[in-house]
Motif scaffolding. Structure first.
Motif, PDB file in Angstrom:
ATOM      1  N   CYS A 107       0.837  -1.204   0.000  1.00 47.49           N
ATOM      2  CA  CYS A 107       0.000   0.000   0.000  1.00 47.49           C
ATOM      3  C   CYS A 107       0.875   1.259   0.000  1.00 47.49           C
ATOM      4  CB  CYS A 107      -0.928  -0.010   1.220  1.00 47.49           C
ATOM      5  SG  CYS A 107      -2.200  -1.285   1.144  1.00 47.49           S
ATOM      6  N   ARG A 155       1.873   6.851  -6.691  1.00 44.55           N
ATOM      7  CA  ARG A 155       0.805   7.779  -7.078  1.00 44.55           C
ATOM      8  C   ARG A 155       1.216   9.227  -6.806  1.00 44.55           C
ATOM      9  NH1 ARG A 155      -3.169  10.526  -4.799  1.00 44.55           N
ATOM     10  NH2 ARG A 155      -2.635   9.795  -2.716  1.00 44.55           N
ATOM     11  N   GLU A 176       1.074   4.149  -2.862  1.00 45.15           N
ATOM     12  CA  GLU A 176       0.815   5.548  -2.544  1.00 45.15           C
ATOM     13  C   GLU A 176       2.002   6.426  -2.957  1.00 45.15           C
ATOM     14  OE1 GLU A 176      -1.635   8.613  -1.227  1.00 45.15           O
ATOM     15  OE2 GLU A 176      -2.000   6.488  -1.643  1.00 45.15           O
TER      16      GLU A 176
END
Length: 542
Positions: free
Chosen positions: A90, A97, A94
């Motif tokens: 995760c 992104r 992130e």
């Protein structure tokens, strides 16, 4: 906002007598309704705007779908991983992104910056054109008011050879002209000693307005700035040479324009008009003379540091014309030396190239010829002292063949002096102890007559040096013989009455006295132009 329909309905209706209400309504609508072409254009604009909005919404929706798909894929993959791996996955997603968003924002920012630059250029160009237009309009208005065209001739302004500067600008002046200036940033085509002239022209302005504080502030700040540059970049020969030339020229300016008849007699009438009028700066002549000596000593140290690794290898160890001069027997010579090793070897030519580099830089900076001559003399003394001291410590260097090679290399140094027109600067005499040591290795050393010849020839060598060379003399080829103790004793008896120093080693750090003779300049101050590259736009020619 009131709609078109409401405006029509709420508008008062007035009709002429005898005209029906329906006819009036039709006429009113025809008058207030836009033409069909205008309505069609409005509808087309609204349609295009609607299509653009739809496309933007679709792109956003597509992006949201892609992001949702990635999120679902990540969620499905993370469910199969351990808890720690899920957290790491995760975080990694992130980070990716956020990095992508950051890149997009950076691209957008670059685009905005480019647009701003273009708009600024357009604004500046428009402002310039507007100013030109207004100036032209004013000129045309003036001419039209006068009624006849008038030709205006500009008078040629006569400059007094001064540079006006505001109080407090000394730090900016010295930062641009001394601290941040490098020799290569001054164009080769520029006037020699330009920094010295510019500072002196500022001194003349401070003297002209009778401002003692400005004069002392600028002079003291100049000394501090030059010393700082020499301290920071004292190992850079070009920098030291450049500021030695400029400090010397500034000292000459202080003398030339002091009003002292001993110096002003060399001036032209125009130059005498530029003499200082309010202040007598003879004290600063002494201070700048000391500064020139300090920079000269740093110049010598800088050159000696660069020459020291070359002298022993080039003057003693490298064998010129090996095998012909017979410095070593055949069995002791190095065999199989490659061409690359021979090319990388330090030779006397290497020393000559370094000397030529020093001399070229000093001439490029237009250093006073007398300072150049003294510097070359000092360097030749250094070469002689280092070479002779190593010769007196190495038995393997004291042979007939080595003497011949050392004499040949000393001859090459003398030829270099003739090529540079420096034969009479004292450098040849500074090399004489080494030349005599080389001759001592070659001369016959057997009979009393030979002893008399040696004592007469070796006038530049001390008695301990002569005896040391004779004791170290080592034959390396068949026809050589060792020097007998009897011959050495004869030499000692002949040298006993000499009143010269009895030192063995030469003083490598010995420095000849420095003289700074006055050298007037033919440059007239009012003819000096300041290049824009020096960034001295805050100075005004007066």
């Amino acid at each position: 906002m009131v709609s078109y329909r409401e405006a029509v309905i709420s508008a008062p209706i007035s009709r002429p007598p005898g005209v029906s209400l329906a006819i009036c309504l039709v006429q009113m609508l025809a008058a207030r309704c836009p033409p069909p072409r205008v309505l069609e254009g409005l509808l087309q604009d609204q349609g295009r705007a609607h299509q653009q909005e739809v496309q933007e919404v679709r792109r956003e929706l597509l992006g949201v779908k892609e992001e949702s798909g990635r999120q679902q894929q990540l969620l499905a993959q993370s469910l199969l991983l351990p808890k720690e791996a899920q957290v790491e996955a995760c975080l990694q997603h992130e980070i990716t992104r956020l990095a992508n968003e950051n890149l997009d924002l950076m691209e957008h920012q670059e685009g905005q910056d480019k647009t701003v630059r273009v708009l600024k250029q357009q604004l500046k160009s428009s402002a310039d054109r507007l100013e030109e237009f207004e100036a032209c309009a004013r000129r045309q208005s003036t001419v039209s008011q006068i009624g006849i065209p008038v030709n205006i001739t500009r008078k040629e302004k006569v400059f007094q050879g001064m540079l006006e500067y505001k109080e407090g600008d000394e730090s900016m002046l010295l930062k641009n002209l001394v601290i941040d200036l490098t020799p290569r940033s001054v164009a080769v085509s520029s006037l020699p000693w330009l920094p010295a002239y510019i500072i002196f022209m500022c001194i003349r302005y401070a003297d002209h307005i009778n401002d003692e504080e400005r004069v002392s502030t600028l002079l003291n700040s100049t000394i501090i700035s030059i010393k700082g540059v020499i301290k920071r970049r004292g190992k850079d020969f070009e920098t030291v040479s450049f500021w030695l030339a400029n400090a010397g020229r500034f000292l000459h300016c202080l003398r030339q324009y002091s009003g002292d008849e001993d110096f002003t007699k060399h001036n032209t009438p125009r130059q005498n008009e530029h003499c200082l009028t309010n202040f007598e700066l003879s004290g600063y002549q002494q201070v700048f003379g000391d500064l020139v000596i300090q920079i000269y000593q740093q110049l010598i140290k800088c050159t000696q540091d660069q020459l020291l690794p070359l002298i022993v290898a080039g003057m003693l160890e490298h064998e010129t014309a090996q095998g012909v001069l017979g410095s070593m027997p055949a069995g002791q010579r190095k065999r199989g030396a490659s061409v690359a090793e021979e090319a990388d070897a330090v030779t006397v030519e290497t020393i000559l190239q370094q000397l030529s580099s020093f001399h070229g830089a000093m001439r490029q900076h237009d250093m006073d010829q007398e300072l150049v001559r003294q510097a070359v003399r000092q360097l030749f003394h250094f070469i002689c002292a280092v070479t002779l001291n190593h010769l007196l410590l190495r038995k393997d260097m004291c042979s007939w063949g080595k003497g011949l090679q050392i004499r040949y290399k000393a001859w090459q140094l003398e030829e270099w002096l003739m090529e540079k027109e420096l034969s009479d600067c004292g450098a040849k005499e500074a090399l004489e102890p080494l030349v005599q040591a080389a001759q001592l290795l070659q001369i016959n050393k057997k009979t009393p007559a030979d002893a008399q010849a040696i004592c007469a020839m070796c006038s530049a060598l001390t008695a301990p040096q002569i005896v040391k060379v004779l004791n170290l003399y080592t034959p390396v080829i068949e026809f050589e013989e060792r020097v007998s103790p009897t011959f050495i004793a004869t030499i000692q008896d002949l040298l006993r009455d000499r009143s010269e120093p009895t030192t063995l080693m030469m003083d490598v750090k010995s420095v000849f006295p420095i003289s700074i003779p006055f050298v007037p300049s033919l440059v007239v101050m009012d003819a000096i132009q300041i290049p824009a590259s020096l960034h001295l736009g805050f100075l005004t020619r007066v």
